[in-house]
Design a protein around this motif. Structure first.
Motif, PDB file in Angstrom:
ATOM      1  N   LYS A  88      -8.990  77.459  22.310  1.00  0.00           N
ATOM      2  CA  LYS A  88      -8.582  77.041  23.665  1.00  0.00           C
ATOM      3  C   LYS A  88      -9.797  76.963  24.579  1.00  0.00           C
ATOM      4  O   LYS A  88      -9.928  76.038  25.372  1.00  0.00           O
ATOM      5  N   ARG A  89     -10.687  77.960  24.469  1.00  0.00           N
ATOM      6  CA  ARG A  89     -11.906  77.958  25.287  1.00  0.00           C
ATOM      7  C   ARG A  89     -12.763  76.745  24.949  1.00  0.00           C
ATOM      8  O   ARG A  89     -13.312  76.092  25.829  1.00  0.00           O
ATOM      9  N   PHE A  90     -12.872  76.449  23.646  1.00  0.00           N
ATOM     10  CA  PHE A  90     -13.665  75.317  23.186  1.00  0.00           C
ATOM     11  C   PHE A  90     -13.180  74.030  23.854  1.00  0.00           C
ATOM     12  O   PHE A  90     -13.968  73.264  24.404  1.00  0.00           O
ATOM     13  N   HIS A  91     -11.868  73.787  23.823  1.00  0.00           N
ATOM     14  CA  HIS A  91     -11.325  72.549  24.392  1.00  0.00           C
ATOM     15  C   HIS A  91     -11.454  72.514  25.913  1.00  0.00           C
ATOM     16  O   HIS A  91     -11.729  71.456  26.482  1.00  0.00           O
ATOM     17  N   ALA A  92     -11.293  73.669  26.563  1.00  0.00           N
ATOM     18  CA  ALA A  92     -11.466  73.721  28.025  1.00  0.00           C
ATOM     19  C   ALA A  92     -12.929  73.411  28.379  1.00  0.00           C
ATOM     20  O   ALA A  92     -13.204  72.652  29.318  1.00  0.00           O
ATOM     21  N   ASN A  93     -13.869  73.983  27.624  1.00  0.00           N
ATOM     22  CA  ASN A  93     -15.295  73.720  27.864  1.00  0.00           C
ATOM     23  C   ASN A  93     -15.645  72.268  27.574  1.00  0.00           C
ATOM     24  O   ASN A  93     -16.414  71.646  28.309  1.00  0.00           O
ATOM     25  N   LEU A  94     -15.095  71.725  26.510  1.00  0.00           N
ATOM     26  CA  LEU A  94     -15.347  70.336  26.142  1.00  0.00           C
ATOM     27  C   LEU A  94     -14.871  69.398  27.260  1.00  0.00           C
ATOM     28  O   LEU A  94     -15.595  68.486  27.667  1.00  0.00           O
ATOM     29  N   ASP A  95     -13.669  69.648  27.776  1.00  0.00           N
ATOM     30  CA  ASP A  95     -13.143  68.825  28.874  1.00  0.00           C
ATOM     31  C   ASP A  95     -14.040  68.916  30.098  1.00  0.00           C
ATOM     32  O   ASP A  95     -14.280  67.921  30.783  1.00  0.00           O
ATOM     33  N   ARG A  96     -14.537  70.105  30.354  1.00  0.00           N
ATOM     34  CA  ARG A  96     -15.418  70.316  31.506  1.00  0.00           C
ATOM     35  C   ARG A  96     -16.714  69.517  31.353  1.00  0.00           C
ATOM     36  O   ARG A  96     -17.216  68.930  32.302  1.00  0.00           O
ATOM     37  N   MET A  97     -17.248  69.507  30.140  1.00  0.00           N
ATOM     38  CA  MET A  97     -18.493  68.782  29.888  1.00  0.00           C
ATOM     39  C   MET A  97     -18.290  67.272  29.977  1.00  0.00           C
ATOM     40  O   MET A  97     -19.180  66.548  30.395  1.00  0.00           O
ATOM     41  N   LYS A  98     -17.110  66.809  29.595  1.00  0.00           N
ATOM     42  CA  LYS A  98     -16.829  65.370  29.632  1.00  0.00           C
ATOM     43  C   LYS A  98     -16.812  64.830  31.057  1.00  0.00           C
ATOM     44  O   LYS A  98     -16.939  63.631  31.261  1.00  0.00           O
ATOM     45  N   SER A  99     -16.678  65.716  32.045  1.00  0.00           N
ATOM     46  CA  SER A  99     -16.658  65.282  33.442  1.00  0.00           C
ATOM     47  C   SER A  99     -17.972  64.602  33.816  1.00  0.00           C
ATOM     48  O   SER A  99     -18.018  63.789  34.724  1.00  0.00           O
ATOM     49  N   GLY A 100     -19.054  64.978  33.107  1.00  0.00           N
ATOM     50  CA  GLY A 100     -20.358  64.393  33.391  1.00  0.00           C
ATOM     51  C   GLY A 100     -21.082  65.063  34.542  1.00  0.00           C
ATOM     52  O   GLY A 100     -22.212  64.713  34.857  1.00  0.00           O
ATOM     53  N   ASP A 101     -20.443  66.063  35.182  1.00  0.00           N
ATOM     54  CA  ASP A 101     -21.049  66.777  36.309  1.00  0.00           C
ATOM     55  C   ASP A 101     -22.018  67.827  35.772  1.00  0.00           C
ATOM     56  O   ASP A 101     -21.632  68.693  34.989  1.00  0.00           O
ATOM     57  N   CYS A 103     -23.278  70.392  37.126  1.00  0.00           N
ATOM     58  CA  CYS A 103     -22.908  71.771  37.469  1.00  0.00           C
ATOM     59  C   CYS A 103     -21.837  72.296  36.511  1.00  0.00           C
ATOM     60  O   CYS A 103     -21.844  73.484  36.164  1.00  0.00           O
ATOM     61  N   ASP A 104     -20.936  71.433  36.074  1.00  0.00           N
ATOM     62  CA  ASP A 104     -19.942  71.839  35.068  1.00  0.00           C
ATOM     63  C   ASP A 104     -20.631  72.143  33.733  1.00  0.00           C
ATOM     64  O   ASP A 104     -20.305  73.116  33.060  1.00  0.00           O
ATOM     65  N   VAL A 105     -21.594  71.306  33.361  1.00  0.00           N
ATOM     66  CA  VAL A 105     -22.335  71.520  32.112  1.00  0.00           C
ATOM     67  C   VAL A 105     -23.127  72.824  32.202  1.00  0.00           C
ATOM     68  O   VAL A 105     -23.160  73.608  31.260  1.00  0.00           O
ATOM     69  N   ALA A 106     -23.731  73.090  33.364  1.00  0.00           N
ATOM     70  CA  ALA A 106     -24.494  74.331  33.568  1.00  0.00           C
ATOM     71  C   ALA A 106     -23.575  75.543  33.463  1.00  0.00           C
ATOM     72  O   ALA A 106     -23.944  76.566  32.876  1.00  0.00           O
ATOM     73  N   ALA A 107     -22.368  75.446  34.011  1.00  0.00           N
ATOM     74  CA  ALA A 107     -21.408  76.554  33.944  1.00  0.00           C
ATOM     75  C   ALA A 107     -20.992  76.829  32.501  1.00  0.00           C
ATOM     76  O   ALA A 107     -20.906  77.991  32.074  1.00  0.00           O
ATOM     77  N   VAL A 108     -20.764  75.779  31.723  1.00  0.00           N
ATOM     78  CA  VAL A 108     -20.403  75.944  30.308  1.00  0.00           C
ATOM     79  C   VAL A 108     -21.550  76.623  29.565  1.00  0.00           C
ATOM     80  O   VAL A 108     -21.340  77.590  28.820  1.00  0.00           O
ATOM     81  N   SER A 123     -18.845  79.340  15.591  1.00  0.00           N
ATOM     82  CA  SER A 123     -19.767  78.248  15.253  1.00  0.00           C
ATOM     83  C   SER A 123     -19.433  76.983  16.048  1.00  0.00           C
ATOM     84  O   SER A 123     -20.331  76.235  16.437  1.00  0.00           O
ATOM     85  N   GLY A 124     -18.163  76.740  16.334  1.00  0.00           N
ATOM     86  CA  GLY A 124     -17.768  75.588  17.155  1.00  0.00           C
ATOM     87  C   GLY A 124     -18.302  75.722  18.570  1.00  0.00           C
ATOM     88  O   GLY A 124     -18.817  74.766  19.150  1.00  0.00           O
ATOM     89  N   GLU A 125     -18.194  76.937  19.120  1.00  0.00           N
ATOM     90  CA  GLU A 125     -18.722  77.171  20.462  1.00  0.00           C
ATOM     91  C   GLU A 125     -20.248  77.103  20.463  1.00  0.00           C
ATOM     92  O   GLU A 125     -20.843  76.662  21.431  1.00  0.00           O
ATOM     93  N   ARG A 126     -20.874  77.501  19.373  1.00  0.00           N
ATOM     94  CA  ARG A 126     -22.341  77.430  19.266  1.00  0.00           C
ATOM     95  C   ARG A 126     -22.797  75.967  19.328  1.00  0.00           C
ATOM     96  O   ARG A 126     -23.756  75.632  20.000  1.00  0.00           O
TER      97      ARG A 126
END
Length: 166
Positions: A88-101, A103-108, A123-126
């Motif tokens: 669940k964390r992986f998919h939430a982080n992935l969605d956040r990164m897809k925003s292209g922002d 600051c979102d990428v930095a937070a992830v 390993s997926g989160e890595r």
């Protein structure tokens, strides 16, 4: 609609920053289309993006130097508490990164790096962390006019100094 020129520095979400090295016309399935050729400095990759689809894929300008302080602030903030399964964390982080922002990428990146220090991440989160760092470094290289190594060192020092890292 984005009107880009050769030499413009742009960010392609989920890939990172690069420079428009050319605009080419190609025929695909009998249809002529114009493409931006984006050269990515990390990984020595070239990406072709249809000029009429640049807005839809989230292509945007590299952040200005002034916004780097905002990125630093995000990196210095308290990490979010991990919730739910790694999946669940992986998919939430992935969605956040897809925003292209950035600051979102930095937070992830911050959340995963600091979480990994406490207890190892999957390993997926890595892989997601590696991608987040690559995207962050590639954009900051252009925003700060520094080498990838200098940006990586800066990133490491900011995260090491994070008061919540211990």
């Amino acid at each position: 609609m984005l009107l880009l020129q050769i030499g413009d520095k742009v960010v392609y979400p989920m890939h990172g920053a690069g420079v428009i090295s050319g605009i080419e016309n190609c025929e695909v399935l009998g249809e002529g289309k114009s493409y931006y050729v984006l050269e990515m400095p990390l990984g020595n990759m070239k990406v072709m993006i249809p000029t009429d689809n640049a807005d839809n894929v989230g292509l945007r300008d590299v952040i200005p130097q002034q916004k780097v302080d905002e990125v630093r602030e995000v990196l210095e903030e308290e990490p979010e508490k991990p919730k739910g399964s790694w999946n669940k964390r992986f998919h939430a982080n992935l969605d956040r990164m897809k925003s292209g922002d950035i600051c979102d990428v930095a937070a992830v990146a911050r959340n995963l790096i600091l979480q990994d220090r406490r207890r190892h991440i999957s390993s997926g989160e890595r892989r997601l962390l590696d991608l987040a760092k690559q995207i962050l470094v590639s954009e900051l290289v252009y925003a700060c006019d520094k080498t990838p190594k200098e940006v990586e060192n800066w990133l490491t020092s900011v995260l090491s100094a994070n008061a919540f890292a211990h």
